[in-house]
Design a protein around this motif. Structure first.
Motif, PDB file in Angstrom:
ATOM      1  N   LEU A 189       8.754  10.600 -13.141  1.00  0.00           N
ATOM      2  CA  LEU A 189       8.592  11.711 -12.204  1.00  0.00           C
ATOM      3  C   LEU A 189       7.526  11.315 -11.188  1.00  0.00           C
ATOM      4  N   VAL A 190       7.891  11.354  -9.900  1.00  0.00           N
ATOM      5  CA  VAL A 190       6.983  10.969  -8.822  1.00  0.00           C
ATOM      6  C   VAL A 190       6.633  12.203  -7.999  1.00  0.00           C
ATOM      7  N   GLY A 191       5.344  12.432  -7.805  1.00  0.00           N
ATOM      8  CA  GLY A 191       4.905  13.529  -6.950  1.00  0.00           C
ATOM      9  C   GLY A 191       5.191  13.218  -5.492  1.00  0.00           C
ATOM     10  N   THR A 192       5.913  14.100  -4.813  1.00  0.00           N
ATOM     11  CA  THR A 192       6.322  13.817  -3.433  1.00  0.00           C
ATOM     12  C   THR A 192       5.894  14.907  -2.458  1.00  0.00           C
ATOM     13  N   ARG A 193       4.872  15.653  -2.804  1.00  0.00           N
ATOM     14  CA  ARG A 193       4.398  16.674  -1.871  1.00  0.00           C
ATOM     15  C   ARG A 193       3.920  16.047  -0.562  1.00  0.00           C
ATOM     16  N   CYS A 194       3.474  14.786  -0.619  1.00  0.00           N
ATOM     17  CA  CYS A 194       2.978  14.117   0.588  1.00  0.00           C
ATOM     18  C   CYS A 194       4.093  13.795   1.581  1.00  0.00           C
ATOM     19  N   GLY A 239      -0.194   8.412   6.295  1.00  0.00           N
ATOM     20  CA  GLY A 239       0.045   7.067   5.783  1.00  0.00           C
ATOM     21  C   GLY A 239       0.514   7.082   4.343  1.00  0.00           C
ATOM     22  N   ILE A 240      -0.044   7.981   3.521  1.00  0.00           N
ATOM     23  CA  ILE A 240       0.385   8.080   2.125  1.00  0.00           C
ATOM     24  C   ILE A 240       1.825   8.563   2.047  1.00  0.00           C
ATOM     25  N   GLY A 241       2.212   9.441   2.960  1.00  0.00           N
ATOM     26  CA  GLY A 241       3.597   9.896   2.992  1.00  0.00           C
ATOM     27  C   GLY A 241       4.562   8.762   3.299  1.00  0.00           C
ATOM     28  N   HIS A 242       4.208   7.927   4.280  1.00  0.00           N
ATOM     29  CA  HIS A 242       5.059   6.773   4.604  1.00  0.00           C
ATOM     30  C   HIS A 242       5.116   5.803   3.424  1.00  0.00           C
ATOM     31  N   TYR A 243       3.964   5.576   2.790  1.00  0.00           N
ATOM     32  CA  TYR A 243       3.923   4.700   1.606  1.00  0.00           C
ATOM     33  C   TYR A 243       4.881   5.210   0.530  1.00  0.00           C
ATOM     34  N   THR A 244       4.819   6.501   0.246  1.00  0.00           N
ATOM     35  CA  THR A 244       5.649   7.076  -0.812  1.00  0.00           C
ATOM     36  C   THR A 244       7.128   6.980  -0.470  1.00  0.00           C
ATOM     37  N   GLN A 245       7.471   7.295   0.760  1.00  0.00           N
ATOM     38  CA  GLN A 245       8.872   7.241   1.181  1.00  0.00           C
ATOM     39  C   GLN A 245       9.435   5.832   1.073  1.00  0.00           C
ATOM     40  N   GLU A 246       8.693   4.850   1.583  1.00  0.00           N
ATOM     41  CA  GLU A 246       9.179   3.468   1.552  1.00  0.00           C
ATOM     42  C   GLU A 246       9.241   2.934   0.125  1.00  0.00           C
ATOM     43  N   LEU A 247       8.249   3.290  -0.692  1.00  0.00           N
ATOM     44  CA  LEU A 247       8.231   2.818  -2.076  1.00  0.00           C
ATOM     45  C   LEU A 247       9.421   3.371  -2.855  1.00  0.00           C
ATOM     46  N   LEU A 248       9.706   4.656  -2.703  1.00  0.00           N
ATOM     47  CA  LEU A 248      10.829   5.254  -3.423  1.00  0.00           C
ATOM     48  C   LEU A 248      12.144   4.589  -3.029  1.00  0.00           C
ATOM     49  N   GLN A 249      12.303   4.329  -1.744  1.00  0.00           N
ATOM     50  CA  GLN A 249      13.526   3.674  -1.283  1.00  0.00           C
ATOM     51  C   GLN A 249      13.641   2.268  -1.861  1.00  0.00           C
ATOM     52  N   ALA A 250      12.532   1.524  -1.866  1.00  0.00           N
ATOM     53  CA  ALA A 250      12.560   0.154  -2.377  1.00  0.00           C
ATOM     54  C   ALA A 250      12.764   0.122  -3.891  1.00  0.00           C
ATOM     55  N   VAL A 273      -1.586   6.478 -11.147  1.00  0.00           N
ATOM     56  CA  VAL A 273      -2.005   7.123  -9.902  1.00  0.00           C
ATOM     57  C   VAL A 273      -2.277   6.056  -8.848  1.00  0.00           C
ATOM     58  N   THR A 274      -1.732   6.243  -7.655  1.00  0.00           N
ATOM     59  CA  THR A 274      -2.043   5.341  -6.548  1.00  0.00           C
ATOM     60  C   THR A 274      -3.373   5.751  -5.920  1.00  0.00           C
ATOM     61  N   VAL A 275      -4.273   4.792  -5.797  1.00  0.00           N
ATOM     62  CA  VAL A 275      -5.567   5.004  -5.144  1.00  0.00           C
ATOM     63  C   VAL A 275      -5.604   4.116  -3.904  1.00  0.00           C
ATOM     64  N   CYS A 276      -5.569   4.741  -2.736  1.00  0.00           N
ATOM     65  CA  CYS A 276      -5.543   3.977  -1.484  1.00  0.00           C
ATOM     66  C   CYS A 276      -6.925   3.484  -1.077  1.00  0.00           C
ATOM     67  N   PHE A 278      -6.432  -0.650   3.044  1.00  0.00           N
ATOM     68  CA  PHE A 278      -5.435  -1.679   3.356  1.00  0.00           C
ATOM     69  C   PHE A 278      -5.544  -2.047   4.833  1.00  0.00           C
ATOM     70  N   GLY A 279      -5.202  -1.131   5.706  1.00  0.00           N
ATOM     71  CA  GLY A 279      -5.248  -1.402   7.137  1.00  0.00           C
ATOM     72  C   GLY A 279      -3.864  -1.648   7.696  1.00  0.00           C
ATOM     73  N   MET A 280      -3.000  -0.626   7.618  1.00  0.00           N
ATOM     74  CA  MET A 280      -1.625  -0.802   8.057  1.00  0.00           C
ATOM     75  C   MET A 280      -1.476  -1.080   9.554  1.00  0.00           C
ATOM     76  N   PRO A 281      -2.198  -0.386  10.456  1.00  0.00           N
ATOM     77  CA  PRO A 281      -1.986  -0.662  11.889  1.00  0.00           C
ATOM     78  C   PRO A 281      -2.194  -2.120  12.295  1.00  0.00           C
ATOM     79  N   PRO A 282      -3.275  -2.811  11.880  1.00  0.00           N
ATOM     80  CA  PRO A 282      -3.380  -4.219  12.276  1.00  0.00           C
ATOM     81  C   PRO A 282      -2.280  -5.089  11.689  1.00  0.00           C
ATOM     82  N   VAL A 283      -1.803  -4.767  10.490  1.00  0.00           N
ATOM     83  CA  VAL A 283      -0.700  -5.543   9.915  1.00  0.00           C
ATOM     84  C   VAL A 283       0.586  -5.290  10.699  1.00  0.00           C
ATOM     85  N   GLU A 284       0.798  -4.052  11.132  1.00  0.00           N
ATOM     86  CA  GLU A 284       1.970  -3.750  11.963  1.00  0.00           C
ATOM     87  C   GLU A 284       1.907  -4.510  13.287  1.00  0.00           C
ATOM     88  N   MET A 285       0.707  -4.631  13.855  1.00  0.00           N
ATOM     89  CA  MET A 285       0.551  -5.412  15.083  1.00  0.00           C
ATOM     90  C   MET A 285       0.922  -6.872  14.840  1.00  0.00           C
TER      91      MET A 285
END
Length: 398
Positions: A4-9, A16-27, A121-124, A299-306
């Motif tokens: 069971l994964v909490g998806t309120r985010c 950013g946590i919402g995007h992380y959760t969405q992409e992780l569930l799909q993968a 628990v994911t700790v960012c 983590f620092g997602m924006p510089p990695v996206e660049m």
């Protein structure tokens, strides 16, 4: 394995946590040995029914649940909702966790609910605990209350960088065996774009080519005053040729930064605010360089996206950012305006150095895929349940 994964985010607008959760569930769903994943709440419609907001629910039933919150309608719970709504959510989540349908509970947004189920628990990041002055007091208090019971509970943790894992071990005293590093991935649409597509996108957004770019919420942790002053102190020829573009919404308690942004608009600064996801690759691709003076990131997602778009990055070490962007990014260890101004001048004026910064950008970004994140998350699930390491089994079979 039933998880069971909490998806309120995932409720809009996603952070950013919402995007992380969405992409992780799909993968996770695309893995050959994917666990059976259930989400709570499971869908927009179910969110309404589960939160007791549909007319079919008895108001008397819900009144018994949150009667003690009478008069506290303006207080916020851990999810940012009014306290009475938070209480309904927690009641329903507790009932789901106790249903006997699941082997494991994964909370990707810090605020796990106490349960007898094995929990991960994911700790960012730990900035709310270690740097409380960068956060609203209510957020700091919620994190303090969370970790007070979570650390001795036996829960396992997923972190999105080695940096955060090391902080949990060294500062909080968590056993390394309870922590599993699962770096984020880069979404597929962050990649080099054809020149024609970049030009068309920039024209639609009203942007020139060759600006300095920052993507992130305007808040104290991002250290934007340093960047604003460094850009303002560029020589006129570089400042006019390379305006500063800020992308991101307004956070909290940063009136000094907002005042300076307003002042510098007359000198060419552009604040776009929150941008749609589809526009971000264009904005990254049109920049001369990405500039990131943040004090701290998990983590620092924006510089990695660049980097994934093939661009040049100037960044502070910022916790995990040096870890995840090396060796491509140029790391500026100083918090001095002149040092940042000089680095920005160099990347603007020296094409050879600019090309050097971009030469390994794609290679560095390629380390981060959601498939790999999902595989390592599955390892974390297995370890939490005391099962064999599926990656080891796969390697042995090969």
């Amino acid at each position: 394995m039933k998880v069971l994964v909490g998806t309120r985010c995932l409720i809009q607008p996603k952070t950013g946590i919402g995007h992380y959760t969405q992409e992780l569930l799909q993968a996770l769903g695309q893995l050959a040995d994917s666990p059976e994943i259930s989400s709570f709440p499971a869908s927009p419609l179910l969110r309404l029914t589960q939160l007791g907001l549909c007319a079919s629910k008895s108001l008397n039933h819900w009144a018994k649940i949150f009667a003690k919150t009478k008069g506290n309608g303006d207080r916020l719970g851990s999810g940012g909702q009014p306290a009475w709504l938070e209480k309904i959510y927690n009641h329903l989540l507790a009932r789901e966790l106790a249903s006997g349908k699941y082997d494991l509970y994964h909370e990707p947004n810090y605020f796990a609910h106490p349960t007898d189920l094995p929990t991960i628990v994911t700790v960012c990041d730990l900035s709310a605990l270690l740097h409380p002055d960068w956060h609203p007091a209510v957020r700091v208090r919620r994190h303090e209350e969370l970790f007070k019971w979570l650390l001795p509970s036996g829960a396992h943790f997923l972190t999105i960088s080695e940096f955060v894992k090391n902080e949990m071990v060294q500062v909080l005293g968590v056993s390394p065996q309870r922590i599993h590093v699962t770096c984020c991935g880069v979404r597929d649409h962050f990649r080099p774009m054809p020149t024609e597509a970049i030009d068309a996108g920039l024209k639609r957004l009203g942007l020139p080519r060759g600006y300095f770019l920052h993507v992130g919420t305007i808040e104290p942790r991002k250290n934007l005053i340093l960047l604003l002053k460094a850009w303002a102190n560029l020589e006129p020829q570089w400042k006019s040729k390379h305006p500063l573009v800020l992308v991101g919404g307004i956070g909290w308690a940063d009136s000094k930064t907002l005042d300076l942004i307003h002042q510098l608009k007359s000198q060419g600064l552009i604040h776009l605010g929150y941008l749609a996801e589809k526009d971000l690759p264009v904005v990254y691709s049109g920049a001369r360089a990405f500039v990131y003076p943040s004090h701290y990131e998990g983590f620092g997602m924006p510089p990695v996206e660049m980097l994934a778009c093939g661009g040049a990055v100037l960044t502070a070490p910022a916790g995990a950012v040096e870890e995840v962007t090396s060796p491509s990014a140029h790391i500026i260890r100083s918090n001095d305006v002149a040092d940042w101004r000089d680095a920005m001048t160099l990347v603007a004026s020296d094409s050879d150095w600019h090309n050097h910064l971009t030469s390994r950008a794609l290679e560095t970004a390629s380390r981060y895929t959601w498939k790999r994140c999902a595989e390592l998350t599955l390892v974390g699930y297995q370890h939490t349940l005391g099962l064999a390491n599926p990656m080891a089994n796969r390697s042995h079979a090969a």
